[in-house]
Scaffold this motif. Structure first.
Motif, PDB file in Angstrom:
ATOM      1  N   GLU A 136     161.231 -47.005 -48.786  1.00 39.55           N
ATOM      2  CA  GLU A 136     162.714 -46.472 -48.703  1.00 39.55           C
ATOM      3  C   GLU A 136     163.516 -47.258 -49.504  1.00 39.55           C
ATOM      4  N   PHE A 178     158.777 -38.356 -51.549  1.00 41.98           N
ATOM      5  CA  PHE A 178     160.214 -38.240 -51.404  1.00 41.98           C
ATOM      6  C   PHE A 178     160.711 -36.919 -51.908  1.00 41.98           C
ATOM      7  N   HIS A 181     163.712 -35.188 -50.785  1.00 45.96           N
ATOM      8  CA  HIS A 181     164.967 -35.840 -51.173  1.00 45.96           C
ATOM      9  C   HIS A 181     165.861 -35.142 -51.980  1.00 45.96           C
ATOM     10  N   GLU A 182     167.152 -34.937 -51.800  1.00 47.72           N
ATOM     11  CA  GLU A 182     167.922 -34.503 -52.582  1.00 47.72           C
ATOM     12  C   GLU A 182     167.866 -34.950 -53.995  1.00 47.72           C
ATOM     13  N   TYR A 184     165.580 -36.776 -55.541  1.00 46.82           N
ATOM     14  CA  TYR A 184     164.353 -36.351 -56.098  1.00 46.82           C
ATOM     15  C   TYR A 184     164.409 -34.940 -56.622  1.00 46.82           C
TER      16      TYR A 184
END
Length: 208
Positions: A136, A178, A181-182, A184
């Motif tokens: 993370e 990820f 994830h927005e 990415y």
């Protein structure tokens, strides 16, 4: 510890007391009682040093330093981390040393106004977080690093555009876990769009 207080000079007693202080530090840190956490972590560190168990002292020293980060006292964290690096440099390859160093580089990147130094700090922070399996934190530094490449692209500079494409491709490959994830997904879309525009521009030049 109360039951066997008369054995307080024995090494086994001191070692148990040091571990107890370490545990108290952890609990205080969890409860956001950072001053108390630092106090008992420091006691545990000193006890382990007296017992000539420097690797265990290192752990407590690292936790003590990181309380400043948890408390958002970043300037104090910076100074404390630098003292930690001097004291425990022989343990530079250990997880807990790398953790302090990774956060240190991330902070230095946040404060840097020199793009080349910022890139260097971000890259080091990402690398260290990956080595200690804190993905993370590695991802957060990687995305900030990638932002620098996207900010530097120019339609008139093919070299910078190509460097951005290569950096984005590395990022997409390295952090495929990820995918949802927005950030990415945003960069992936921008990557394919920029790649298409670059190929179209190159084709246009060839056809001329």
């Amino acid at each position: 510890l109360h039951k066997y207080a008369d054995f307080s000079m024995y090494e086994d007693f001191k070692e148990n007391l040091a571990y107890y202080r370490q545990w108290k530090g952890h609990k205080n840190n969890e409860d956001h009682r950072f001053d108390d956490a630092r106090a008992v972590y420091a006691e545990a560190e000193e006890m382990f040093l007296v017992l000539k168990q420097k690797s265990r002292a290192l752990f407590n020293a690292s936790r003590c330093v990181l309380t400043y980060k948890s408390q958002s006292m970043m300037e104090t964290y910076e100074k404390s981390a630098e003292e930690f690096f001097k004291e425990y440099g022989e343990f530079a390859e250990t997880k807990y040393y790398k953790e302090v160093r990774a956060h240190y580089y991330s902070y230095k990147a946040d404060r840097s106004s020199d793009p080349s130094m910022t890139i260097e700090f971000r890259g080091e922070a990402e690398r260290l977080f990956l080595e200690i399996n804190q993905r993370e934190s590695a991802f957060e530094n990687a995305r900030k690093l990638l932002d620098l490449y996207w900010e530097s692209i120019s339609s008139k500079d093919e070299r910078l555009t190509q460097r951005c494409l290569e950096a984005t491709e590395r990022f997409l490959g390295r952090y495929s876990d990820f995918l949802e994830h927005e950030y990415y997904r945003k960069r992936m879309a921008e990557y394919y769009l920029l790649q298409a525009r670059t190929l179209a521009s190159q084709l246009k030049q060839v056809l001329r």
